[in-house]
Design a protein around this motif. Sequence first.
Motif, PDB file in Angstrom:
ATOM      1  N   GLU A 126       0.744  -1.292  -0.030  1.00  0.00           N
ATOM      2  CA  GLU A 126       0.048  -0.264  -0.101  1.00  0.00           C
ATOM      3  C   GLU A 126       0.871   1.138   0.104  1.00  0.00           C
ATOM      4  OE1 GLU A 126      -2.584  -0.076   3.107  1.00  0.00           O
ATOM      5  OE2 GLU A 126      -3.949  -1.773   2.337  1.00  0.00           O
ATOM      6  N   ASP A 127       1.988   1.217   0.632  1.00  0.00           N
ATOM      7  CA  ASP A 127       2.845   2.373   0.826  1.00  0.00           C
ATOM      8  C   ASP A 127       3.807   2.345  -0.372  1.00  0.00           C
ATOM      9  OD1 ASP A 127       1.593   3.091   3.226  1.00  0.00           O
ATOM     10  OD2 ASP A 127       2.926   1.860   4.409  1.00  0.00           O
ATOM     11  N   ASN A 128       3.823   1.366  -0.956  1.00  0.00           N
ATOM     12  CA  ASN A 128       5.007   1.371  -2.367  1.00  0.00           C
ATOM     13  C   ASN A 128       4.093   0.598  -3.353  1.00  0.00           C
ATOM     14  OD1 ASN A 128       7.368   1.765  -3.471  1.00  0.00           O
ATOM     15  ND2 ASN A 128       8.217  -0.293  -2.957  1.00  0.00           N
ATOM     16  N   PRO A 129       3.180   1.652  -4.019  1.00  0.00           N
ATOM     17  CA  PRO A 129       2.533   0.959  -5.159  1.00  0.00           C
ATOM     18  C   PRO A 129       3.327   0.704  -6.587  1.00  0.00           C
ATOM     19  CG  PRO A 129       2.088   3.383  -5.020  1.00  0.00           C
ATOM     20  CD  PRO A 129       2.897   2.984  -3.986  1.00  0.00           C
TER      21      PRO A 129
END
Length: 367
Positions: free
Chosen positions: A345-348
């Motif tokens: 989620e934090d690194n798409p």
Amino acid sequence: MAIVSMPLLALLSLLAWLPTPVSAQSERPATAVIASDAERQTWSDPLEALGTVRADESVTLSATVTEIIRAVHFEDGQRVAAGDLLVHLEDLEEQAELAAAQARLVEQRNALERARGLAERNLGARAELEDARARVQQAQADIEAAQARLAAHRVQAPFDGVVGLRDISPGMLVSPGTALVRLDKLDIVDVDFTVPSRHLGALSRGQTITASTDAYPGRRFSGRVTAIDNRIDPATRSIMLRARIENDDGALRPGQLMQTILERDRREVVAVPESVLLPQGEHQYLFVIEREAMTVERREVEIGERRDGWVEVVAGVESGERLVRHGIQKVRDGDAVRVLDVADEDNPIREILRRHRDSLDAEQNRP
């Protein structure tokens, strides 16, 4: 010589069509991929409904006497504590009555002391002493009645809360039933919502809900079911539930519309991103990355439910295993891979592709 060369040419042609040896296959350059991990998540069967916010405690304080407002001790939207004076009505007459009742009590107590002294010296009748005691008790009752009338002229907060908009002013004449101020307890709010009665068997107190509102896009409020109505609406065949939500910052207000999701049958599952799956007919496959050898294994899995881009894996993958998520069409069983990054989620994936665009372009252009 021509007779010997024909079989030789046939043999060479056959060798050209044979598959590449495994050793040659292993010499292929590692394929650049983006990975994701299988995760253990808590899932439930969601039940969506619309709900309305209610204050945990709410009251409209009204006048109980006909009188003029002497003073207003609150401002619009002010937070008040239990016992705070909110509205003071004119009470000069009631204060005078209280003072007179207190004076009569002093007088009757003095009379009682005199009657007691005479009775002890056998100079007074026993009945006179009893009458004096009764008059003292009556004077005490008069004081309590005067205090009650005086209290009716002072409107106090019955609990901690927030007052509404002020619609009254000093000098205003009010009568019994006139609304003076609305008080709501908002540090905790209730959300009332209805669900079809066919789900009654799956409902219980303590179930978790997630609520959202258009007023705060992207924000989620969590709560628990505290009550289930004991009746089903015969018109809609639905039943009402009440859930409690912490509201320390006062974001939620009574009457607000909420979209609620009731979580039923909570369970722990192994979930993978939907994009790691490679469907083939009725079967589902994915590529598991061997972290030490940096090779991939094509593995068949059994899947369950799907939720918001995630898929439940019933069998075939364990939590924590690393999977090929982007580049799945370019790898085969046993291929060596080079993991550019792990998407979450934090690194798409979009950001990973942007950072590694040059290396990916080189990978695609490599013969």
